[in-house]
Motif scaffolding. Structure first.
Motif, PDB file in Angstrom:
ATOM      1  N   GLY A   1       0.830  -1.198   0.000  1.00  0.00           N
ATOM      2  CA  GLY A   1       0.000   0.000   0.000  1.00  0.00           C
ATOM      3  C   GLY A   1       0.872   1.258   0.000  1.00  0.00           C
ATOM      4  O   GLY A   1       1.905   1.305   0.667  1.00  0.00           O
ATOM      5  N   ALA A   2       0.453   2.260  -0.729  1.00  0.00           N
ATOM      6  CA  ALA A   2       1.292   3.451  -0.921  1.00  0.00           C
ATOM      7  C   ALA A   2       1.581   4.148   0.406  1.00  0.00           C
ATOM      8  O   ALA A   2       2.717   4.548   0.665  1.00  0.00           O
ATOM      9  N   GLU A   3       0.581   4.246   1.248  1.00  0.00           N
ATOM     10  CA  GLU A   3       0.759   5.016   2.479  1.00  0.00           C
ATOM     11  C   GLU A   3       1.805   4.361   3.385  1.00  0.00           C
ATOM     12  O   GLU A   3       2.732   5.004   3.868  1.00  0.00           O
ATOM     13  N   ALA A   4       1.650   3.043   3.585  1.00  0.00           N
ATOM     14  CA  ALA A   4       2.577   2.308   4.441  1.00  0.00           C
ATOM     15  C   ALA A   4       3.982   2.399   3.857  1.00  0.00           C
ATOM     16  O   ALA A   4       4.966   2.590   4.581  1.00  0.00           O
ATOM     17  N   ARG A   5       4.073   2.265   2.547  1.00  0.00           N
ATOM     18  CA  ARG A   5       5.385   2.286   1.908  1.00  0.00           C
ATOM     19  C   ARG A   5       6.045   3.655   2.090  1.00  0.00           C
ATOM     20  O   ARG A   5       7.212   3.762   2.432  1.00  0.00           O
ATOM     21  N   GLU A   6       5.254   4.697   1.896  1.00  0.00           N
ATOM     22  CA  GLU A   6       5.818   6.048   2.036  1.00  0.00           C
ATOM     23  C   GLU A   6       6.356   6.268   3.451  1.00  0.00           C
ATOM     24  O   GLU A   6       7.406   6.862   3.639  1.00  0.00           O
ATOM     25  N   LYS A   7       5.614   5.763   4.418  1.00  0.00           N
ATOM     26  CA  LYS A   7       6.046   5.924   5.794  1.00  0.00           C
ATOM     27  C   LYS A   7       7.403   5.239   6.002  1.00  0.00           C
ATOM     28  O   LYS A   7       8.318   5.812   6.600  1.00  0.00           O
ATOM     29  N   VAL A   8       7.503   4.016   5.472  1.00  0.00           N
ATOM     30  CA  VAL A   8       8.757   3.281   5.625  1.00  0.00           C
ATOM     31  C   VAL A   8       9.887   3.985   4.871  1.00  0.00           C
ATOM     32  O   VAL A   8      11.003   4.117   5.390  1.00  0.00           O
ATOM     33  N   VAL A   9       9.571   4.463   3.673  1.00  0.00           N
ATOM     34  CA  VAL A   9      10.596   5.171   2.899  1.00  0.00           C
ATOM     35  C   VAL A   9      11.078   6.401   3.677  1.00  0.00           C
ATOM     36  O   VAL A   9      12.284   6.666   3.769  1.00  0.00           O
ATOM     37  N   GLY A  10      10.114   7.110   4.271  1.00  0.00           N
ATOM     38  CA  GLY A  10      10.482   8.285   5.063  1.00  0.00           C
ATOM     39  C   GLY A  10      11.420   7.898   6.196  1.00  0.00           C
ATOM     40  O   GLY A  10      12.473   8.519   6.393  1.00  0.00           O
ATOM     41  N   LEU A  11      11.063   6.843   6.913  1.00  0.00           N
ATOM     42  CA  LEU A  11      11.897   6.410   8.043  1.00  0.00           C
ATOM     43  C   LEU A  11      13.262   5.945   7.562  1.00  0.00           C
ATOM     44  O   LEU A  11      14.290   6.230   8.188  1.00  0.00           O
ATOM     45  N   LEU A  12      13.255   5.216   6.419  1.00  0.00           N
ATOM     46  CA  LEU A  12      14.535   4.718   5.902  1.00  0.00           C
ATOM     47  C   LEU A  12      15.456   5.877   5.535  1.00  0.00           C
ATOM     48  O   LEU A  12      16.660   5.831   5.803  1.00  0.00           O
ATOM     49  N   SER A  13      14.881   6.911   4.949  1.00  0.00           N
ATOM     50  CA  SER A  13      15.792   8.001   4.569  1.00  0.00           C
ATOM     51  C   SER A  13      16.270   8.740   5.808  1.00  0.00           C
ATOM     52  O   SER A  13      17.412   9.202   5.866  1.00  0.00           O
ATOM     53  N   GLN A  14      15.429   8.818   6.856  1.00  0.00           N
ATOM     54  CA  GLN A  14      15.921   9.417   8.104  1.00  0.00           C
ATOM     55  C   GLN A  14      17.034   8.569   8.700  1.00  0.00           C
ATOM     56  O   GLN A  14      18.041   9.075   9.164  1.00  0.00           O
ATOM     57  N   LYS A  15      16.823   7.247   8.640  1.00  0.00           N
ATOM     58  CA  LYS A  15      17.854   6.377   9.187  1.00  0.00           C
ATOM     59  C   LYS A  15      19.128   6.506   8.377  1.00  0.00           C
ATOM     60  O   LYS A  15      20.237   6.500   8.919  1.00  0.00           O
ATOM     61  N   GLU A  16      18.967   6.648   7.071  1.00  0.00           N
ATOM     62  CA  GLU A  16      20.144   6.789   6.227  1.00  0.00           C
ATOM     63  C   GLU A  16      20.943   8.037   6.619  1.00  0.00           C
ATOM     64  O   GLU A  16      22.170   7.998   6.689  1.00  0.00           O
ATOM     65  N   ALA A  17      20.200   9.114   6.879  1.00  0.00           N
ATOM     66  CA  ALA A  17      20.891  10.345   7.271  1.00  0.00           C
ATOM     67  C   ALA A  17      21.619  10.146   8.598  1.00  0.00           C
ATOM     68  O   ALA A  17      22.760  10.584   8.770  1.00  0.00           O
ATOM     69  N   ALA A  18      20.948   9.463   9.537  1.00  0.00           N
ATOM     70  CA  ALA A  18      21.574   9.218  10.837  1.00  0.00           C
ATOM     71  C   ALA A  18      22.816   8.336  10.674  1.00  0.00           C
ATOM     72  O   ALA A  18      23.848   8.574  11.311  1.00  0.00           O
ATOM     73  N   LEU A  19      22.689   7.330   9.794  1.00  0.00           N
ATOM     74  CA  LEU A  19      23.832   6.453   9.531  1.00  0.00           C
ATOM     75  C   LEU A  19      24.977   7.240   8.914  1.00  0.00           C
ATOM     76  O   LEU A  19      26.143   7.041   9.269  1.00  0.00           O
ATOM     77  N   ALA A  20      24.609   8.131   8.006  1.00  0.00           N
ATOM     78  CA  ALA A  20      25.650   8.911   7.335  1.00  0.00           C
ATOM     79  C   ALA A  20      26.419   9.743   8.352  1.00  0.00           C
ATOM     80  O   ALA A  20      27.642   9.834   8.301  1.00  0.00           O
ATOM     81  N   ARG A  21      25.694  10.307   9.310  1.00  0.00           N
ATOM     82  CA  ARG A  21      26.366  11.109  10.326  1.00  0.00           C
ATOM     83  C   ARG A  21      27.303  10.235  11.160  1.00  0.00           C
ATOM     84  O   ARG A  21      28.465  10.575  11.386  1.00  0.00           O
ATOM     85  N   LEU A  22      26.808   9.076  11.565  1.00  0.00           N
ATOM     86  CA  LEU A  22      27.639   8.188  12.372  1.00  0.00           C
ATOM     87  C   LEU A  22      28.864   7.744  11.578  1.00  0.00           C
ATOM     88  O   LEU A  22      29.978   7.706  12.094  1.00  0.00           O
ATOM     89  N   ARG A  23      28.642   7.398  10.311  1.00  0.00           N
ATOM     90  CA  ARG A  23      29.768   6.913   9.509  1.00  0.00           C
ATOM     91  C   ARG A  23      30.801   7.996   9.296  1.00  0.00           C
ATOM     92  O   ARG A  23      32.003   7.742   9.345  1.00  0.00           O
ATOM     93  N   GLN A  24      30.331   9.206   9.086  1.00  0.00           N
ATOM     94  CA  GLN A  24      31.269  10.310   8.928  1.00  0.00           C
ATOM     95  C   GLN A  24      32.046  10.504  10.229  1.00  0.00           C
ATOM     96  O   GLN A  24      33.257  10.730  10.213  1.00  0.00           O
ATOM     97  N   HIS A  25      31.338  10.375  11.342  1.00  0.00           N
ATOM     98  CA  HIS A  25      31.980  10.507  12.647  1.00  0.00           C
ATOM     99  C   HIS A  25      33.067   9.447  12.804  1.00  0.00           C
ATOM    100  O   HIS A  25      34.206   9.744  13.165  1.00  0.00           O
ATOM    101  N   LEU A  26      32.695   8.203  12.501  1.00  0.00           N
ATOM    102  CA  LEU A  26      33.654   7.113  12.653  1.00  0.00           C
ATOM    103  C   LEU A  26      34.818   7.297  11.681  1.00  0.00           C
ATOM    104  O   LEU A  26      35.968   6.991  12.001  1.00  0.00           O
ATOM    105  N   ARG A  27      34.501   7.824  10.508  1.00  0.00           N
ATOM    106  CA  ARG A  27      35.554   8.005   9.506  1.00  0.00           C
ATOM    107  C   ARG A  27      36.578   9.019  10.016  1.00  0.00           C
ATOM    108  O   ARG A  27      37.789   8.756   9.998  1.00  0.00           O
ATOM    109  N   ILE A  28      36.092  10.153  10.477  1.00  0.00           N
ATOM    110  CA  ILE A  28      37.043  11.175  10.926  1.00  0.00           C
ATOM    111  C   ILE A  28      37.847  10.657  12.113  1.00  0.00           C
ATOM    112  O   ILE A  28      39.063  10.838  12.181  1.00  0.00           O
ATOM    113  N   ARG A  29      37.164   9.984  13.006  1.00  0.00           N
ATOM    114  CA  ARG A  29      37.899   9.451  14.151  1.00  0.00           C
ATOM    115  C   ARG A  29      38.950   8.457  13.704  1.00  0.00           C
ATOM    116  O   ARG A  29      40.066   8.428  14.235  1.00  0.00           O
TER     117      ARG A  29
END
Ligand SMILES: Cc1cc2nc3c(=O)[nH]c(=O)nc-3n(C[C@H](O)[C@H](O)[C@H](O)COP(=O)(O)OP(=O)(O)OC[C@H]3O[C@@H](n4cnc5c(N)ncnc54)[C@H](O)[C@@H]3O)c2cc1C
Ligand code: HEM
Ligand code: SF4
Ligand code: SF4
Ligand code: SF4
Lengths: 811, 293
Positions: free
Chosen positions: B233-261
């Motif tokens: 269903g489109a609504e459920a999928r959009e919600k998951v996509v939204g969460l996934l992209s937020q998680k991706e951003a959070a992961l990117a921050r952590l990975r950048q942090h780990l990279r610099i360290r």
């Protein structure tokens, strides 16, 4: 009902009931008048199931009614039985409205119009009469209630309890019951909970720790709106959701009613009590006042007094109060021989801060104090000694050593040691007895309680502190007499964080002295407020206005929640006129300040961005509460490589536990404020340490001496979250061994896993752990020494925000 | 301060020494004191080398060579002692910042001391091995100084007041929400989301850590798959996509942090082991010089 009874007892609380029971036992003709349809309305109104405490423990109960710690229902049930067994003649629905006549022939008229005649009256109406109302905006809205009958009436609501005396705390705990799913907040105006019983405070703290309610100190309601409540906090205003407000702001004696009988009070203050003789007789012969109304709110005292007063009325003159033996022991060591009552009167007559204390309060108060005789020249305390108690001079005088060989006398009736009450600093000077003297030593907790409950004592202490502070500011050339007129009109004002005290461009000539907290001075330059200066506690401002009469040339606002003392311009000017040296010194200071202001203004023109950065950095530092710091750790994140050697060094310098969390905290322009003690000017952590082990050292460090009982009060009171409750880990293998063989956890705080493995089943006691500024370590703070890049620095805000910084920023 | 009121604080107490109004980093320490000392030392060596005519020809074996060699060897031992100083919290006054400052500049001077000590006679032997190792240690040190000077600000900007624990907690929070939000999805869509939930934020190996590139990132893959998918269903999928992209951003921050360290630390794993190799080679060099010359 026209017979004349020997005694009419008005109010059937523990005091009145106990009195009536005694009268019943003695077979004395009496009547107990109660306005409600049940006995003891105050306790009746406690929450269902409330556990009633029987403090003070050391006091024996002397009554014909039973009382011991137990549930409200159980106690009320017992009393109903006791009333019947003792043949108490009680009349309910008898709300006394007027008392006329005199000893031997009083006429007591109730609201319904019935009249009772009595030879004597015992007034035991308690203080519940008029609860204090909220005074902020929206205080008349209907969702503000003044009592909680049954916590179960509230479910899934946002509830704010205002006031954290016993009643407020108990209501908050009641509605915060987990099953009710309420979101409960309790507000306390000050930092500590001096008005509440220790057990209640610790229950509340525990609930707070478990997340059942949120405890907000130094916070007051500012505006009530349906569904919302705006709070005034030390860090500025905050709006919270709020469906119900429970206001428990204490109560005032129903004074108008009492005074209408001709009974005089100890003072003009709202919280004063009726003047009473040692037999509880008021200034109207034949009317006796006991219980909470007499200034004695604990149930046990109330009941004992009920018993005693009827014995007195019955002609028993040899009766001694139940606490007599404890008090006698306190006075036993003194050279003169006096009875306890004589001693109490002696102290109340001779010591300023005790003048407004009622004899009954004085009894309780003395139980928490010490009295001692000092020979001439004997040292009371030495400069640098730890200690925060307050001393009062009952006889003789004290001598303060202001410089080696130079002493200043403190006269009989005055106090000394009062600085410790505010900032907990070590003793600033050595004090000796100037003659054979008697000094009363009051513990810090008792002194705070005294200030909380006797406004007159608070005024006296504040006045003396202010005089001493002013003398210190205007060193030399001034006497207490010069200050008299200035101090007479001085007012203490509480300033919440961010509030403007003096606004640029305004006309005004009041002078302010910062008593606690700190201020920032700003000036509008080119439409932007530019930070000029930081003013720590102990400085003054507003003096330019007095000297020049010109409008304020800068804005001064509170950096953190502060207290200032306002001196009127007029009185200040008169003092300056009388003392030219002081005027000169003040003028010199003004000139220096003006010069700095113009320096910054000129910089702003040429190095605008540097001045802006300086100003914004100052703003950030103040926002982080560093305005009350004396020494804080900052980290320059342009340099910090995240090696955490600072934390490891801290742990290795102190029993293996780190006192700083480098990564946590706020950052602005790469300046990072880690979670670590700032050694506040007025340390919040000291507010309520039961064994009183938190002190300030000679370098200004706030530290804990051994003896912490692990209650966690300090952790909860510190607004900066820098205190941990932790047990020291076991000894690690040596560094060399780790380097060579890899054996052990290595430098820094060992992992909990290692500690657990090492300790096995042993569970060491957790105590409070925080930065002590590497007290006693010759090299100084380890965090700074161990930073390889120079990122970690320790600063005091006044030095850090000094003009030199701006000069360097601007190049 | 224009206050007549002096703050009660005794002068020149222990903390006074470390409380600074304006601070300087280890490179600028004491107005480049150690840079000046070290530069002067190098200059002295270079000039004296040119002026002094040692016989038969300049080499480690001459008195001049011995002098430089002794200085160099002692210096290397002292430089190594930094690792000990850093961890030994004795209570007397010292500053690791000053030590690091001296370490860096005196370490650099070894280029001159060591090289001039050889008299420019290099070959395939244990002596030259020691020289090469020394140069490698110095090179890695130079890299270290470069990252120390450039990366901290980036580390600070990236973390934006978050701690590493908070970054991890943020990712876990998204995972919990994803778990709930993915319930209505078709099995086809659920599979990539589950894979993303299983992903260990620390996985990926040293290369990924240092480069910050995670080509097999399950979260990115799930995001791609769900964006294209039309099965749930489109609504459920959009919600998951939204969460996934937020998680991706959070992961990117952590990975950048780990990279610099990681970039700030990785060089020490070269610098320190090579130091021990250097000390071994140096010992061999010295022993061979004295016993077999
Ligand atoms: C919530 C709460 C919790 C507390 N917990 C404890 C505790 O755990 N332990 C403890 O020791 N103390 C406790 N206290 C304090 C203690 O309850 C009171 O101080 C004590 O009850 C005072 O007793 P009293 O006899 O002086 O007056 P009260 O108990 O107040 O009794 C006064 C009585 O007089 C009646 N009355 C008033 N005016 C008139 C009038 N005009 N005509 C006729 N009758 C009148 C009232 O209806 C009332 O029944 C608590 C107080 C509160 C509010
Ligand atoms: C032969 C010469 C050198 C030797 C033997 C040497 C050895 C060491 C050692 C043992 C450490 C300790 C590492 C640790 O314990 O964490 C270290 C750290 C370091 N070295 Fe060197 N080093 C040398 C030259 C240099 C040079 C030339 C530079 C810079 C240009 C340099 C820069 C550093 C830095 C920045 C550190 C890290 C300090 C810290 O974070 O605590 N080193 N070195
Ligand atoms: S522990 Fe907290 S309240 Fe106490 S001095 Fe330190 S920062 Fe201030
Ligand atoms: S935890 Fe220890 S130091 Fe803190 S208030 Fe309690 S007893 Fe005092
Ligand atoms: S020791 Fe210095 S560089 Fe290392 S984490 Fe602490 S502040 Fe940062």
């Amino acid at each position: 009902m026209s017979d004349v009874v020997k005694v009419a007892i008005i109010g059937s609380g523990p005091a009145g009931l106990s009195a009536a029971a005694r009268a019943g036992q003695l077979g004395m003709s009496h009547v107990l008048l109660e306005k409600t349809d049940h006995l003891s309305d105050t306790i009746f109104k406690y929450q269902k199931g409330k556990r009633v405490l029987a403090t003070p423990e050391r006091l024996d109960l002397r009554s014909d009614c039973r009382f011991a710690e137990g549930a409200r229902e159980y106690i009320l049930g017992n009393w109903d039985e006791d009333a019947a067994n003792n043949k108490v003649n009680v009349v309910k629905h008898a709300d006394v409205a007027e008392v006329t006549g005199e000893k031997g022939a009083f006429a007591i008229r109730t609201a319904k119009g019935d009249v009772y005649h009595a030879e004597t009256i015992v007034l035991a109406i308690g203080t519940q009469g008029n609860p204090n109302r909220m005074r902020c905006g929206g205080a008349d809205l209907p969702h503000i209630i003044y009592q909680v009958d049954d916590p179960e009436d509230f479910k899934d609501k946002h509830i704010t309890v205002v006031g954290s005396g016993d009643a407020g705390i108990e209501n908050a705990l009641g509605v915060a019951e987990e099953a009710l799913e309420n979101t409960v907040t309790i507000l306390n105006r000050s930092k500590d909970f001096a008005r509440a019983k220790a057990k209640n405070v610790s229950d509340m703290m525990e609930a707070g720790e478990n997340g059942f309610l949120s405890i907000r100190t130094e916070t007051q309601p500012k505006l009530v709106e349906p569904g919302w409540l705006t709070l005034e906090t030390p860090n500025g205003d905050e709006k919270i959701e709020c469906d119900v407000i429970v206001a428990r702001l204490g109560s005032v004696a129903p004074r108008g009613f009492v005074e209408s009988m001709g009974i005089e009070f100890t003072g003009p203050d709202r919280e004063a009590f009726p003047k009473l003789s040692p037999t509880f007789e008021s200034t109207v012969p034949g009317i006796f006042v006991i219980g909470a109304l007499a200034g004695y709110p604990l149930i046990k005292h109330c009941m004992n007094q009920g018993y005693d007063v009827v014995e007195f009325i019955n002609g028993n003159t040899s009766l001694t109060p139940a606490d007599e033996k404890d008090l006698a022991a306190i006075f036993a060591g003194l050279p003169q021989q006096k009875s306890v009552t004589e001693w109490l009167d002696y102290l109340r007559e001779r010591v300023r801060i005790f003048a407004d204390v009622s004899p009954l309060q004085m009894r309780e108060f003395m139980l928490d104090s010490k009295v001692a005789f000092y020979r001439k020249g004997e040292v009371v305390f030495e400069k640098g000694d730890p200690g925060s108690s307050l001393f009062a001079i009952a006889d003789g005088h004290a001598e303060v050593e202001v410089a080696p060989g130079v002493t200043v006398p403190i006269e009989q009736g005055s106090i000394f040691g009062e600085v410790g009450l505010i900032s907990g600093r070590k003793r600033g000077a050595t004090i000796r007895a100037g003659a054979d003297s008697i000094f009363v030593e009051v513990s810090r907790t008792a002194a705070l309680k005294l200030m909380g409950s006797v406004p007159g004592a608070k005024r006296a202490i504040n006045r003396i502190s202010l005089e001493r502070q002013l003398l210190q500011i205007f060193k030399g050339g001034l006497t207490v007499e010069d200050l008299g007129p200035v101090v007479d009109v001085a007012e203490v004002e509480r300033i919440p964080a961010g509030k403007v005290v003096v606004a640029e461009g305004e006309q005004g000539d009041d002078v302010y002295v910062i008593r606690s907290g700190s201020m920032v001075v700003e000036k509008d330059i080119g439409g932007k407020p530019i930070f000029l200066r930081y003013l720590p506690a102990g400085s003054f401002f507003g003096e330019m206005g007095v000297l020049s009469g010109a409008p304020r040339n800068a804005t001064v606002k509170a950096a953190v929640g502060s207290e200032v003392i306002k001196l009127t311009g007029e009185s200040f000017r008169k003092m300056l006129a009388a003392r030219p040296q002081v005027r000169e010194a003040t003028e010199a200071a003004v000139a220096e300040r003006a010069q700095m202001n113009s320096f910054i203004e000129s910089r702003k023109a040429s190095y605008s961005s540097a001045v802006d950065l300086y100003s914004d950095t100052a703003g950030f530092i103040m926002k982080e509460g560093l305005g009350e710091a004396t020494d804080a750790l900052l980290i320059d994140e342009n340099l910090c490589v995240g090696c955490d050697n600072c934390e490891k060094a801290c742990a290795d310098s102190h029993e293996g536990l780190s006192r700083l969390d480098r990564e946590a905290g706020k950052t602005f322009a790469h300046l990072h404020v880690p979670t670590s003690c700032r050694h506040c000017e007025h340390p919040h952590c000291m507010a309520d340490c039961p064994p009183n082990v938190i002190h300030r050292g000679p370098d200004g460090e706030v530290f804990m001496e051994p003896g912490c009982i692990g209650c966690g009060n300090c952790m909860r009171n510190c607004p900066y979250g820098v205190i941990r409750m932790e047990a020291a880990p076991p000894e690690k293998p040596s560094l060399l061994r780790w380097l060579l063989t890899g054996f052990g956890p290595g430098p820094g705080e060992p992992s909990p896993k290692w500690t657990k493995k090492k300790l096995g089943d042993e569970k060491p006691k957790k105590i409070a752990v925080k930065c002590d500024m590497c007290k006693g370590i010759a090299g100084g703070p380890a965090c700074v020494r161990a930073c390889p890049t120079g990122a970690a620095i320790r600063v005091s805000p006044e030095e850090f925000l000094s003009i030199a910084r701006l000069q360097e920023d601007a190049g | 301060m224009a206050s007549l009121f002096q703050r009660r604080r005794s002068k020149a107490t222990q903390t006074e020494r470390v409380r600074e109004r304006r601070h300087e980093g280890f490179l600028r320490y004491a107005n480049f004191r150690w840079a000046k000392i070290s530069g002067g030392l190098c200059l002295l060596i270079i000039v004296s080398y040119a002026l002094i005519d040692v016989t038969p020809r300049p080499s480690g074996g001459t008195w001049y060579g011995y002098t430089l060699g002794t200085i160099g060897a002692l210096l290397i031992l002292w430089l190594t002692a930094l690792g000990y100083r850093k961890r030994k919290m004795t209570s007397d006054y010292w500053s690791l910042k000053a030590w690091t400052s001296a370490h860096v500049y005196l370490g650099l001077s070894l280029i001159v001391i060591g090289t001039w000590h050889t008299g420019f006679q290099l070959g395939w032997n244990v002596h030259t091995l020691a020289w090469v190792l020394m140069m490698l240690v110095i090179l890695s040190g130079l890299y270290g100084v470069t990252v120390y000077a450039t990366l901290p600000a980036a580390l600070s900007n990236n973390r934006d007041e978050m701690t590493q624990m908070q970054m991890l907690e943020a990712i876990r929070a998204f995972d919990r929400q994803l778990h709930a939000a993915a319930q209505p999805l078709t099995p086809e869509d659920t599979a990539p989301v589950l894979a993303a939930l299983d992903e260990d934020p620390f996985a990926g190996g040293i290369m990924a850590r240092l480069s910050g590139r995670y080509p097999r990132c399950a979260t990115a893959a799930a995001l791609g798959a769900l964006r294209l998918s039309r099965s749930s269903g489109a609504e459920a999928r959009e919600k998951v996509v939204g969460l996934l992209s937020q998680k991706e951003a959070a992961l990117a921050r952590l990975r950048q942090h780990l990279r610099i360290r990681a970039l700030l630390e990785v060089w020490l794993y070269v610098h320190v082991p090579l130091t021990f190799a250097l000390i071994a080679a140096l010992s061999a060099h010295i022993i061979s010089v004295f016993f077999y010359w």
